[in-house]
Scaffold this active site. Structure first.
Site, PDB file in Angstrom:
ATOM      1  N   ASP A 100       0.852  -1.203   0.000  1.00 36.32           N
ATOM      2  CA  ASP A 100       0.000   0.000   0.000  1.00 36.32           C
ATOM      3  C   ASP A 100       0.883   1.246   0.000  1.00 36.32           C
ATOM      4  OD1 ASP A 100      -0.511  -0.723   3.473  1.00 36.32           O
ATOM      5  OD2 ASP A 100       0.663   0.964   2.698  1.00 36.32           O
ATOM      6  N   HIS A 115       8.414  -5.570  -1.325  1.00 40.05           N
ATOM      7  CA  HIS A 115       7.500  -6.465  -2.059  1.00 40.05           C
ATOM      8  C   HIS A 115       6.676  -5.720  -3.093  1.00 40.05           C
ATOM      9  CE1 HIS A 115       7.820  -9.445   1.538  1.00 40.05           C
ATOM     10  NE2 HIS A 115       8.864  -9.480   0.774  1.00 40.05           N
ATOM     11  N   PRO A 217       0.892  -6.654  18.829  1.00 42.00           N
ATOM     12  CA  PRO A 217       0.023  -7.112  19.932  1.00 42.00           C
ATOM     13  C   PRO A 217       0.202  -8.606  20.209  1.00 42.00           C
ATOM     14  CG  PRO A 217      -1.297  -6.578  17.978  1.00 42.00           C
ATOM     15  CD  PRO A 217       0.129  -6.224  17.664  1.00 42.00           C
TER      16      PRO A 217
HETATM   17  C1  BV8 Z   1      11.814 -15.808  -3.134  1.00 46.22           C
HETATM   18  C2  BV8 Z   1       3.447  -9.038  -2.088  1.00 46.22           C
HETATM   19  C3  BV8 Z   1      13.345 -16.866  -4.579  1.00 46.22           C
HETATM   20  C4  BV8 Z   1       2.289  -9.655  -2.767  1.00 46.22           C
HETATM   21  C5  BV8 Z   1       4.394 -10.703  -0.564  1.00 46.22           C
HETATM   22  C6  BV8 Z   1      13.402 -19.286   3.582  1.00 46.22           C
HETATM   23  C7  BV8 Z   1      12.693 -20.049   4.469  1.00 46.22           C
HETATM   24  C8  BV8 Z   1      11.370 -20.422   4.151  1.00 46.22           C
HETATM   25  C9  BV8 Z   1      10.738 -20.013   2.955  1.00 46.22           C
HETATM   26  C10 BV8 Z   1      11.446 -19.258   2.093  1.00 46.22           C
HETATM   27  C11 BV8 Z   1      12.771 -18.912   2.378  1.00 46.22           C
HETATM   28  N1  BV8 Z   1      13.220 -18.143   1.362  1.00 46.22           N
HETATM   29  C12 BV8 Z   1      12.223 -18.017   0.418  1.00 46.22           C
HETATM   30  C13 BV8 Z   1      11.140 -18.704   0.845  1.00 46.22           C
HETATM   31  C14 BV8 Z   1       9.873 -18.782   0.140  1.00 46.22           C
HETATM   32  C15 BV8 Z   1       8.955 -17.572   0.393  1.00 46.22           C
HETATM   33  C16 BV8 Z   1       8.604 -17.482   1.852  1.00 46.22           C
HETATM   34  O1  BV8 Z   1       9.172 -16.732   2.608  1.00 46.22           O
HETATM   35  N2  BV8 Z   1       7.619 -18.293   2.243  1.00 46.22           N
HETATM   36  C17 BV8 Z   1       7.160 -18.254   3.660  1.00 46.22           C
HETATM   37  C18 BV8 Z   1       5.693 -17.952   3.700  1.00 46.22           C
HETATM   38  C19 BV8 Z   1       7.443 -19.531   4.324  1.00 46.22           C
HETATM   39  N3  BV8 Z   1       9.585 -16.329  -0.051  1.00 46.22           N
HETATM   40  C20 BV8 Z   1       9.432 -15.990  -1.366  1.00 46.22           C
HETATM   41  O2  BV8 Z   1       8.813 -16.646  -2.177  1.00 46.22           O
HETATM   42  C21 BV8 Z   1      10.117 -14.699  -1.789  1.00 46.22           C
HETATM   43  N4  BV8 Z   1      10.801 -14.910  -3.035  1.00 46.22           N
HETATM   44  O3  BV8 Z   1      12.238 -16.423  -2.195  1.00 46.22           O
HETATM   45  O4  BV8 Z   1      12.298 -15.918  -4.406  1.00 46.22           O
HETATM   46  C22 BV8 Z   1      14.112 -16.360  -5.692  1.00 46.22           C
HETATM   47  C23 BV8 Z   1      15.323 -15.786  -5.418  1.00 46.22           C
HETATM   48  C24 BV8 Z   1      16.101 -15.344  -6.483  1.00 46.22           C
HETATM   49  C25 BV8 Z   1      15.619 -15.498  -7.811  1.00 46.22           C
HETATM   50  C26 BV8 Z   1      14.346 -16.034  -8.038  1.00 46.22           C
HETATM   51  C27 BV8 Z   1      13.560 -16.452  -6.967  1.00 46.22           C
HETATM   52  C28 BV8 Z   1       9.066 -13.587  -2.090  1.00 46.22           C
HETATM   53  C29 BV8 Z   1       8.240 -13.302  -0.907  1.00 46.22           C
HETATM   54  C30 BV8 Z   1       7.334 -12.066  -1.162  1.00 46.22           C
HETATM   55  C31 BV8 Z   1       5.908 -12.472  -1.411  1.00 46.22           C
HETATM   56  N5  BV8 Z   1       5.042 -11.299  -1.553  1.00 46.22           N
HETATM   57  N6  BV8 Z   1       3.598  -9.604  -0.758  1.00 46.22           N
HETATM   58  C32 BV8 Z   1       0.971  -9.315  -2.105  1.00 46.22           C
HETATM   59  O5  BV8 Z   1       0.951  -8.518  -1.152  1.00 46.22           O
HETATM   60  O6  BV8 Z   1      -0.024  -9.853  -2.598  1.00 46.22           O
HETATM   61  S1  BV8 Z   1       4.572 -11.346   1.029  1.00 46.22           S
HETATM   62  C33 BV8 Z   1       3.253 -10.653   1.945  1.00 46.22           C
HETATM   63  O7  BV8 Z   1       3.086 -11.512   3.036  1.00 46.22           O
HETATM   64  C34 BV8 Z   1       3.491  -9.295   2.543  1.00 46.22           C
HETATM   65  O8  BV8 Z   1       4.216  -8.446   1.703  1.00 46.22           O
HETATM   66  C35 BV8 Z   1       4.280  -9.645   3.802  1.00 46.22           C
HETATM   67  O9  BV8 Z   1       5.640  -9.789   3.513  1.00 46.22           O
HETATM   68  C36 BV8 Z   1       3.755 -11.005   4.144  1.00 46.22           C
HETATM   69  C37 BV8 Z   1       2.752 -10.899   5.232  1.00 46.22           C
HETATM   70  O10 BV8 Z   1       3.455 -10.789   6.387  1.00 46.22           O
HETATM   71  P1  BV8 Z   1       3.117  -9.576   7.398  1.00 46.22           P
HETATM   72  O11 BV8 Z   1       3.215  -8.267   6.696  1.00 46.22           O
HETATM   73  O12 BV8 Z   1       3.964  -9.809   8.553  1.00 46.22           O
HETATM   74  O13 BV8 Z   1       1.557  -9.781   7.710  1.00 46.22           O
HETATM   75  P2  BV8 Z   1       0.836 -10.969   8.479  1.00 46.22           P
HETATM   76  O14 BV8 Z   1      -0.574 -10.903   8.072  1.00 46.22           O
HETATM   77  O15 BV8 Z   1       1.605 -12.224   8.361  1.00 46.22           O
HETATM   78  O16 BV8 Z   1       0.994 -10.550  10.040  1.00 46.22           O
HETATM   79  C38 BV8 Z   1       0.506  -9.322  10.493  1.00 46.22           C
HETATM   80  C39 BV8 Z   1       1.198  -9.071  11.833  1.00 46.22           C
HETATM   81  O17 BV8 Z   1       0.746  -7.806  12.306  1.00 46.22           O
HETATM   82  C40 BV8 Z   1       0.849 -10.109  12.897  1.00 46.22           C
HETATM   83  O18 BV8 Z   1       2.026 -10.456  13.614  1.00 46.22           O
HETATM   84  C41 BV8 Z   1      -0.148  -9.385  13.814  1.00 46.22           C
HETATM   85  O19 BV8 Z   1      -0.029  -9.785  15.159  1.00 46.22           O
HETATM   86  C42 BV8 Z   1       0.311  -7.942  13.652  1.00 46.22           C
HETATM   87  N7  BV8 Z   1      -0.749  -6.943  13.842  1.00 46.22           N
HETATM   88  C43 BV8 Z   1      -2.073  -7.048  13.538  1.00 46.22           C
HETATM   89  N8  BV8 Z   1      -2.700  -5.872  13.844  1.00 46.22           N
HETATM   90  C44 BV8 Z   1      -1.747  -5.006  14.304  1.00 46.22           C
HETATM   91  C45 BV8 Z   1      -0.488  -5.685  14.288  1.00 46.22           C
HETATM   92  N9  BV8 Z   1       0.656  -5.106  14.678  1.00 46.22           N
HETATM   93  C46 BV8 Z   1       0.576  -3.800  15.122  1.00 46.22           C
HETATM   94  N10 BV8 Z   1      -0.583  -3.074  15.142  1.00 46.22           N
HETATM   95  C47 BV8 Z   1      -1.748  -3.637  14.754  1.00 46.22           C
HETATM   96  N11 BV8 Z   1      -2.880  -2.929  14.788  1.00 46.22           N
END
Ligand code: BV8
Ligand code: ZN
Length: 259
Positions: A100, A115, A217
């Protein structure tokens, strides 16, 4: 309160500050966190399967519709006091996983997007930047929308975000790694710290000797990396933190509420 004062003390004496954010900082603006952005048409999908090149190839109108719905949602909400407090941290480097534009709208003009962004569509075939279609107001439950065609090669236009399995933009990742390894304090806000390589950034800062402060939180895998864990919401904790760290600035800056 003791933790907020401890965190404020670390911030106040820091030379170089990094703020690293996730979906949680936009939650109080009404932007669903990544895991919650699955309602209506997309209810039966999981985010990680929709946010992939394969999903776009198989179902371009389903995926484009999802991003148009999210873009429309973001355009209809506003930055919250959490974004404003971050913008008030004068020389902080802001790094986000969010697609965003709420950091920019709050005043953090040079936000590093690891991202990508909902506002930078491009051709999936030749990479040519594409114009944003005029948002016609997406129905709440969402709908399939066929992507526009590229003006240069007639290929399909895709959202300018990083999908799972895709590399992060090199310049953004390098800038983030550099800032994290140089900073004195890294503030991680509203991220579950589970998506890589972005989740490596707070760990890199800690390994480089920086004090990590977490605002969330809920507990996350970053609890053990953080020196101070502030259990609360971004819009509540961050204005307080800024006002406590920089009371004089708070006086002249409406964003920061006096503690
Ligand atoms: C890649 C854009 C290779 C799209 C996103 C190592 C280990 C394991 C897995 C992997 C690894 N390396 C790579 C991987 C694979 C993968 C990955 O990480 N998988 C995970 C899930 C296991 N990574 C990838 O695929 C990456 N690319 O590795 O490519 C490569 C390398 C070279 C050449 C070619 C290929 C790409 C990853 C990016 C994906 N795109 N977003 C879209 O938005 O649609 S990721 C997307 O999800 C977001 O951008 C963000 O990063 C993620 C969500 O996480 P958060 O933002 O933390 O949100 P979430 O909902 O999880 O949590 C919210 C938090 O806020 C909570 O903790 C909650 O308690 C808190 N909260 C809630 N309310 C509040 C609050 N905090 C404060 N105040 C509040 N009011
Ligand atoms: Zn093209």
């Amino acid at each position: 309160m003791a933790d907020v004062r401890e965190a404020a003390r670390l911030l106040e004496k820091a030379q170089r500050v990094v703020v690293f954010t996730g979906a949680g900082i936009s939650a109080e603006s009404g932007v669903p966190t990544f895991r919650d952005a699955l309602t209506g048409l997309w209810e039966r999908f999981d985010a990680q399967s929709l946010a992939t090149p394969q999903a776009f190839q198989d179902d371009p109108d389903l995926v484009w519709g999802w991003y148009e719905w999210r873009r429309h949602r973001v355009s209809s909400v506003h930055p919250n006091p959490g974004h404003l407090a971050v913008a008030a941290m004068r020389n902080a480097v802001v790094i986000t996983q969010n697609v965003d534009d709420l950091h920019e709208r709050a005043g953090s003009a040079d936000t590093v997007h690891l991202h990508g962004s909902l506002f930078m569509p491009r051709c999936a075939q030749c990479g040519e930047a594409a114009a944003l279609p005029s948002t016609t107001g997406e129905p709440d439950e969402g709908r399939r929308v066929w992507p526009p065609s590229c003006v240069r090669c007639a290929g399909l236009v895709r959202p300018g975000v990083v999908w799972f399995g895709e590399a992060l933009p090199e310049a953004a990742l390098e800038a983030a790694a550099r800032a994290a390894s140089d900073c004195d304090v890294l503030l991680t806000v509203g991220t579950s710290g589970m998506v890589y390589p972005a989740a490596e950034i707070p760990r890199l800062a800690a390994r480089s000797g920086a004090a990590v402060i977490q605002v969330n939180p809920q507990p996350t895998p970053l609890d053990s990396v953080a020196l101070v864990n502030l259990r609360g919401s971004a819009a509540r904790v961050l204005p307080d933190l800024v006002a406590t760290a920089w009371p004089d600035q708070a006086a002249e800056d409406p964003a920061a509420e006096p503690s």
